[in-house]
Design a protein around this motif. Structure first.
Motif, PDB file in Angstrom:
ATOM      1  N   TYR A 104       0.816  -1.218   0.000  1.00 37.70           N
ATOM      2  CA  TYR A 104       0.000   0.000   0.000  1.00 37.70           C
ATOM      3  C   TYR A 104       0.853   1.273   0.000  1.00 37.70           C
ATOM      4  N   TYR A 105       1.813   1.352   0.882  1.00 40.14           N
ATOM      5  CA  TYR A 105       2.616   2.564   0.988  1.00 40.14           C
ATOM      6  C   TYR A 105       3.344   2.875  -0.320  1.00 40.14           C
ATOM      7  N   ASN A 106       4.007   1.884  -0.887  1.00 36.83           N
ATOM      8  CA  ASN A 106       4.780   2.132  -2.106  1.00 36.83           C
ATOM      9  C   ASN A 106       3.908   2.523  -3.289  1.00 36.83           C
ATOM     10  N   GLN A 107       2.640   2.188  -3.240  1.00 35.93           N
ATOM     11  CA  GLN A 107       1.723   2.561  -4.315  1.00 35.93           C
ATOM     12  C   GLN A 107       0.959   3.865  -4.028  1.00 35.93           C
ATOM     13  N   ASN A 108       1.075   4.366  -2.789  1.00 30.73           N
ATOM     14  CA  ASN A 108       0.282   5.538  -2.382  1.00 30.73           C
ATOM     15  C   ASN A 108       1.091   6.534  -1.557  1.00 30.73           C
ATOM     16  N   LYS A 109       2.361   6.711  -1.864  1.00 31.72           N
ATOM     17  CA  LYS A 109       3.235   7.555  -1.046  1.00 31.72           C
ATOM     18  C   LYS A 109       2.745   8.989  -0.888  1.00 31.72           C
ATOM     19  N   SER A 110       2.063   9.514  -1.875  1.00 34.72           N
ATOM     20  CA  SER A 110       1.621  10.909  -1.791  1.00 34.72           C
ATOM     21  C   SER A 110       0.299  11.076  -1.037  1.00 34.72           C
ATOM     22  N   GLN A 111      -0.360   9.970  -0.725  1.00 35.67           N
ATOM     23  CA  GLN A 111      -1.601  10.037   0.049  1.00 35.67           C
ATOM     24  C   GLN A 111      -1.254  10.578   1.440  1.00 35.67           C
ATOM     25  N   GLY A 112      -2.144  11.379   2.025  1.00 31.25           N
ATOM     26  CA  GLY A 112      -1.878  12.056   3.296  1.00 31.25           C
ATOM     27  C   GLY A 112      -1.403  11.146   4.412  1.00 31.25           C
ATOM     28  N   TYR A 113      -2.124  10.065   4.680  1.00 35.49           N
ATOM     29  CA  TYR A 113      -1.758   9.157   5.754  1.00 35.49           C
ATOM     30  C   TYR A 113      -0.353   8.598   5.524  1.00 35.49           C
ATOM     31  N   CYS A 114      -0.082   8.232   4.301  1.00 36.99           N
ATOM     32  CA  CYS A 114       1.231   7.660   3.983  1.00 36.99           C
ATOM     33  C   CYS A 114       2.344   8.668   4.225  1.00 36.99           C
ATOM     34  N   SER A 115       2.187   9.890   3.724  1.00 32.28           N
ATOM     35  CA  SER A 115       3.262  10.869   3.843  1.00 32.28           C
ATOM     36  C   SER A 115       3.446  11.384   5.271  1.00 32.28           C
ATOM     37  N   TYR A 116       2.382  11.455   6.046  1.00 31.65           N
ATOM     38  CA  TYR A 116       2.489  11.997   7.401  1.00 31.65           C
ATOM     39  C   TYR A 116       2.740  10.949   8.476  1.00 31.65           C
TER      40      TYR A 116
END
Length: 182
Positions: A151-163
């Protein structure tokens, strides 16, 4: 690829499985990390059901690793360094029993290593508050829905991932450089 005789599996619940999966995917010797659900009373749980906090399951990861490259003890070291094992049923703003800190052992060796490591952390007063991480025999592990994988590697710019997740990855890279994949 891991040689079959070097394979071992570890199962950890350390809050949101997106976070823990992202951390352990970075490690040398880790072949596979699967997010899922474990420890509850509901068969074949879904993410929607888990989010209610009523299934008894924890979000967890199942790690397949090459024990000749990284040990179970080293995985525990990283597990305890990258989440807060002193908060009951919570990691940051993720609150509920599904976010508990729990080690699910697959054999007595893993159980003893986990108990010894928690005792060491407690004796050395590594954390300001008592460790609440449970150690439990692993019941059935249910794999999460496919969209949770990597999930993280596919959604790095998503808020939860970046913060939330990116700072965990940065901490991992700072403190465990020698354990990271090239």
């Amino acid at each position: 690829m891991i040689e079959p005789h070097n394979n071992e599996v570890a199962i950890f619940g350390g809050g949101c499985f997106w976070c823990t999966e992202a951390v352990f995917l970075e490690l040398k010797g880790v072949d596979k990390v699967v997010p899922g659900y474990i420890g509850g009373q509901v068969e074949n749980p879904t993410y929607a059901a888990i989010c209610t906090g009523t299934t008894g399951h924890a979000e967890a990861i199942k790690i397949t690793f090459d024990k000749s490259q990284i040990s179970y003890g080293e995985l525990l070291q990283i597990f305890f360094a990258t989440h807060d094992p002193t908060t009951l049923n919570r990691q940051g703003n993720d609150i509920g029993t599904q976010y508990r800190s729990e080690i699910f052992y697959l054999n007595t060796g893993q159980k003893e290593i986990a108990q010894d490591y928690i005792n060491l952390l407690t004796t050395e007063a590594v954390f300001d508050n008592p460790i609440v991480t449970k150690i439990s025999e692993a019941p059935h592990f249910y794999e999460a829905e496919d969209y949770h994988n990597n999930y993280y590697n596919q959604n790095k710019s998503q808020g939860y991932c970046s913060y939330v997740i990116t700072p965990k990855i940065e901490k991992l890279k700072k403190h465990f450089q020698d354990k990271l994949k090239d």
